[in-house]
Design an enzyme around this catalytic site. Structure first.
Site, PDB file in Angstrom:
ATOM      1  N   GLY A 197     -15.458 -23.186   4.880  1.00  0.00           N
ATOM      2  CA  GLY A 197     -15.728 -23.678   6.228  1.00  0.00           C
ATOM      3  C   GLY A 197     -14.674 -24.643   6.729  1.00  0.00           C
ATOM      4  N   HIS A 198     -13.408 -24.396   6.372  1.00  0.00           N
ATOM      5  CA  HIS A 198     -12.367 -25.395   6.656  1.00  0.00           C
ATOM      6  C   HIS A 198     -11.954 -25.454   8.125  1.00  0.00           C
ATOM      7  CE1 HIS A 198      -9.821 -21.858   6.675  1.00  0.00           C
ATOM      8  NE2 HIS A 198      -8.873 -22.589   7.220  1.00  0.00           N
ATOM      9  N   ARG A 199     -12.436 -24.535   8.965  1.00  0.00           N
ATOM     10  CA  ARG A 199     -12.051 -24.574  10.387  1.00  0.00           C
ATOM     11  C   ARG A 199     -13.016 -25.411  11.221  1.00  0.00           C
ATOM     12  NH1 ARG A 199      -8.132 -20.023  11.284  1.00  0.00           N
ATOM     13  NH2 ARG A 199      -9.052 -19.578  13.277  1.00  0.00           N
ATOM     14  N   GLY A 200     -14.170 -25.734  10.674  1.00  0.00           N
ATOM     15  CA  GLY A 200     -15.156 -26.484  11.448  1.00  0.00           C
ATOM     16  C   GLY A 200     -14.939 -27.978  11.354  1.00  0.00           C
ATOM     17  N   SER A 202     -28.416 -31.929   4.848  1.00  0.00           N
ATOM     18  CA  SER A 202     -28.564 -32.596   6.140  1.00  0.00           C
ATOM     19  C   SER A 202     -29.779 -33.516   6.065  1.00  0.00           C
ATOM     20  CB  SER A 202     -28.788 -31.533   7.208  1.00  0.00           C
ATOM     21  OG  SER A 202     -29.328 -32.121   8.370  1.00  0.00           O
ATOM     22  N   SER A 203     -29.772 -34.553   6.894  1.00  0.00           N
ATOM     23  CA  SER A 203     -30.932 -35.455   6.896  1.00  0.00           C
ATOM     24  C   SER A 203     -32.188 -34.757   7.415  1.00  0.00           C
ATOM     25  CB  SER A 203     -30.629 -36.699   7.744  1.00  0.00           C
ATOM     26  OG  SER A 203     -30.285 -36.331   9.049  1.00  0.00           O
ATOM     27  N   CYS A 204     -32.038 -33.586   8.047  1.00  0.00           N
ATOM     28  CA  CYS A 204     -33.232 -32.907   8.574  1.00  0.00           C
ATOM     29  C   CYS A 204     -34.041 -32.215   7.477  1.00  0.00           C
ATOM     30  CB  CYS A 204     -32.876 -31.952   9.700  1.00  0.00           C
ATOM     31  SG  CYS A 204     -32.122 -30.454   9.131  1.00  0.00           S
ATOM     32  N   TRP A 250     -31.506 -34.926  27.592  1.00  0.00           N
ATOM     33  CA  TRP A 250     -32.722 -34.244  27.130  1.00  0.00           C
ATOM     34  C   TRP A 250     -33.687 -35.212  26.459  1.00  0.00           C
ATOM     35  CZ3 TRP A 250     -30.323 -29.531  24.066  1.00  0.00           C
ATOM     36  CH2 TRP A 250     -29.667 -28.702  24.991  1.00  0.00           C
ATOM     37  N   LYS A 278     -31.453 -25.279   3.855  1.00  0.00           N
ATOM     38  CA  LYS A 278     -30.705 -26.347   3.166  1.00  0.00           C
ATOM     39  C   LYS A 278     -31.454 -26.823   1.917  1.00  0.00           C
ATOM     40  CE  LYS A 278     -26.914 -26.811   5.476  1.00  0.00           C
ATOM     41  NZ  LYS A 278     -25.629 -26.566   4.797  1.00  0.00           N
ATOM     42  N   TYR A 330     -33.530 -24.248   9.522  1.00  0.00           N
ATOM     43  CA  TYR A 330     -32.311 -24.815   8.936  1.00  0.00           C
ATOM     44  C   TYR A 330     -32.681 -25.687   7.733  1.00  0.00           C
ATOM     45  CZ  TYR A 330     -27.921 -27.528   8.907  1.00  0.00           C
ATOM     46  OH  TYR A 330     -26.745 -28.143   8.559  1.00  0.00           O
ATOM     47  N   ASN A 388     -26.660 -37.434  10.994  1.00  0.00           N
ATOM     48  CA  ASN A 388     -26.061 -36.678  12.117  1.00  0.00           C
ATOM     49  C   ASN A 388     -24.568 -37.001  12.216  1.00  0.00           C
ATOM     50  OD1 ASN A 388     -28.870 -36.350  12.596  1.00  0.00           O
ATOM     51  ND2 ASN A 388     -28.484 -36.044  14.768  1.00  0.00           N
ATOM     52  N   HIS A 444     -24.628 -30.548  19.303  1.00  0.00           N
ATOM     53  CA  HIS A 444     -25.419 -31.741  19.004  1.00  0.00           C
ATOM     54  C   HIS A 444     -25.287 -32.729  20.165  1.00  0.00           C
ATOM     55  CE1 HIS A 444     -24.984 -30.157  14.839  1.00  0.00           C
ATOM     56  NE2 HIS A 444     -26.227 -30.561  14.767  1.00  0.00           N
TER      57      HIS A 444
HETATM   58  O1  GFB Z   1     -28.115 -33.883  18.154  1.00  0.00           O
HETATM   59  P1  GFB Z   1     -29.386 -33.174  18.344  1.00  0.00           P
HETATM   60  O2  GFB Z   1     -29.332 -31.847  18.995  1.00  0.00           O
HETATM   61  O3  GFB Z   1     -30.048 -33.041  16.929  1.00  0.00           O
HETATM   62  O4  GFB Z   1     -30.366 -34.077  19.243  1.00  0.00           O
HETATM   63  P2  GFB Z   1     -31.340 -33.514  16.098  1.00  0.00           P
HETATM   64  C1  GFB Z   1     -30.611 -35.424  18.978  1.00  0.00           C
HETATM   65  C2  GFB Z   1     -31.483 -36.028  20.070  1.00  0.00           C
HETATM   66  O5  GFB Z   1     -30.688 -36.110  21.260  1.00  0.00           O
HETATM   67  C3  GFB Z   1     -32.724 -35.228  20.424  1.00  0.00           C
HETATM   68  C4  GFB Z   1     -31.433 -35.617  22.349  1.00  0.00           C
HETATM   69  O6  GFB Z   1     -33.795 -36.118  20.658  1.00  0.00           O
HETATM   70  C5  GFB Z   1     -32.316 -34.548  21.728  1.00  0.00           C
HETATM   71  O7  GFB Z   1     -33.418 -34.226  22.569  1.00  0.00           O
HETATM   72  N1  GFB Z   1     -30.540 -35.138  23.419  1.00  0.00           N
HETATM   73  C6  GFB Z   1     -30.407 -35.680  24.643  1.00  0.00           C
HETATM   74  C7  GFB Z   1     -29.718 -34.062  23.371  1.00  0.00           C
HETATM   75  N2  GFB Z   1     -29.565 -34.964  25.407  1.00  0.00           N
HETATM   76  C8  GFB Z   1     -29.104 -33.956  24.628  1.00  0.00           C
HETATM   77  C9  GFB Z   1     -28.186 -32.877  24.874  1.00  0.00           C
HETATM   78  O8  GFB Z   1     -27.641 -32.706  25.959  1.00  0.00           O
HETATM   79  N3  GFB Z   1     -27.948 -32.035  23.826  1.00  0.00           N
HETATM   80  C10 GFB Z   1     -28.555 -32.214  22.600  1.00  0.00           C
HETATM   81  N4  GFB Z   1     -28.257 -31.356  21.609  1.00  0.00           N
HETATM   82  N5  GFB Z   1     -29.452 -33.202  22.365  1.00  0.00           N
HETATM   83  C11 GFB Z   1     -30.484 -31.597  14.630  1.00  0.00           C
HETATM   84  C12 GFB Z   1     -31.099 -30.459  13.889  1.00  0.00           C
HETATM   85  O9  GFB Z   1     -31.527 -32.319  15.124  1.00  0.00           O
HETATM   86  O10 GFB Z   1     -29.770 -32.466  13.794  1.00  0.00           O
HETATM   87  C13 GFB Z   1     -30.127 -29.832  13.008  1.00  0.00           C
HETATM   88  O11 GFB Z   1     -31.667 -29.574  14.809  1.00  0.00           O
HETATM   89  C14 GFB Z   1     -29.289 -30.799  12.213  1.00  0.00           C
HETATM   90  O12 GFB Z   1     -30.806 -28.973  12.148  1.00  0.00           O
HETATM   91  C15 GFB Z   1     -28.771 -31.928  13.058  1.00  0.00           C
HETATM   92  O13 GFB Z   1     -30.026 -31.308  11.138  1.00  0.00           O
HETATM   93  C16 GFB Z   1     -28.111 -33.006  12.259  1.00  0.00           C
HETATM   94  O14 GFB Z   1     -30.983 -34.764  15.376  1.00  0.00           O
HETATM   95  O15 GFB Z   1     -32.584 -33.591  16.879  1.00  0.00           O
END
Ligand code: GFB
Length: 324
Positions: free
Chosen positions: A11-14, A108-110, A203, A141, A137, A166, A180
């Protein structure tokens, strides 16, 4: 690790894999084995088995995964569970068969239960049900962690599993539906500034709290753990400090230079309300992160702007990112 050791970074491109490669090069490791997705499909068991038999790396970093933010996780469950299970099965078993000396798997912490006490200690793994938005996910994991533990117990493999909080940083994914929160907000506030928009929508309620680690700090932790950790137990990697998403939005607006209003869309999911890691195990070993959130956000924003000069938004949204 010996500086001449043969090292495979899956996964070296990410974002994470490229940070691990940068750190390996910075520390003088020159014998790296790298394959793009076109060169080696990690979901293809036979191809991965042949690759390991031919290349016989001594060390492996498993930074390849299907990753994404809360929306991608909840709307594309099949991709998140199937691809992650396939990649880690193939890479971990291939590493065992090729006699790899040490492997680091990234979780992952999730993986921790939704209702677990805070901060999240390593021993809370499987002590309750996962957060529904990313259960697919998380289950994949957790299976990867168990694979490492099982291969250690049955075959004596030195396979370890690290759980980062995260992540954000250079080479992040900016796809609005897949990303994210940090890349999503950098992009939203940047576009709102350029377009003179009066408000930006964030969001959820803004109340969930998250902990963020700059990817290059994780890369340093990965190299540190390869040299200093050989236990069956998983190990957390993070700051142990968090902030509310509303506070993060304010900080991103400031860094981007956006002065408009911030509104919250509560039709979008919050996900886990609290997800702060207990990092006492890794700090007791002597490791600490270096890049604070404000500095890291500035570096990530600079990277986004630099890449935008050469690429379009759709090129900043890779299909598969290493992960967390
Ligand atoms: O980063 P995120 O998508 O991951 O969202 P999770 C973190 C928080 O940010 C959530 C809010 O409460 C989202 O509702 N948020 C606000 C937003 N605005 C936005 C936006 O525009 N985009 C996104 N994406 N979020 C992930 C897991 O959870 O964390 C994965 O789904 C993984 O599996 C990753 O473990 C580290 O922290 O909620």
């Amino acid at each position: 690790m010996d500086k001449r050791a043969k090292i495979f970074v899956a996964g070296h491109r990410g974002m994470v894999g490229s940070a691990i490669v940068r750190e390996l090069q910075r520390q003088g490791y020159g014998n790296l084995v790298l394959r793009t997705r076109q060169e080696l499909d990690l979901t293809d068991q036979r191809a991965v088995c042949e690759f390991f038999g031919r290349e016989r790396p001594e060390y492996v970093f498993v930074a390849a995964a299907r990753v994404g933010g809360i929306w991608a996780n909840s709307t594309r469950p099949a991709e998140f569970i199937y691809e992650n299970l396939a990649i880690q099965n193939n890479v971990i078993d291939g590493a065992y068969r090729a006699g790899v000396r040490k492997l680091l798997f990234l979780g992952s912490s999730c993986i921790y239960p939704r209702e677990a006490p805070q901060p999240l200690k390593e021993e809370y793994l499987l002590a309750g049900r996962p957060e529904p938005t990313n259960q697919w996910y998380a289950v994949a994991k957790i299976a990867g962690i168990k694979l490492c533990q099982a291969y250690r117990r049955q075959y004596g493999c030195d396979f370890i599993a690290a759980m980062p909080t995260n992540l954000y940083g250079i080479n992040d994914n900016y796809d609005p539906d897949g990303s994210h929160v940090i890349p999503a907000l950098l992009r939203k506030f940047h576009e709102a500034k350029l377009g003179g928009q009066p408000a930006v929508t964030v969001w959820g309620s803004g109340r969930p709290r998250r902990e963020f680690l700059y990817a290059d700090d994780l890369a340093r932790a990965c190299l540190f753990l390869i040299d200093n950790y050989s236990e069956e137990e998983i190990i957390n990697v993070g700051w142990g400090r968090d902030l509310a998403i509303a506070e993060l939005a304010g900080l991103v607006a400031e860094i981007v230079g956006y002065g408009g209003e911030i509104v919250f869309d509560t039709d979008k999911p919050d996900g886990m309300m609290l997800k702060r890691l207990d990092v006492s195990r890794i700090t007791a070993l002597g490791w600490r992160p270096l890049v604070g959130l404000r500095e890291g956000l500035q570096l990530a924003y600079d990277d986004m702007l630099r890449r935008l000069v050469f690429e379009q938004w759709h090129d900043l949204s890779p299909a598969r990112q290493p992960g967390m």
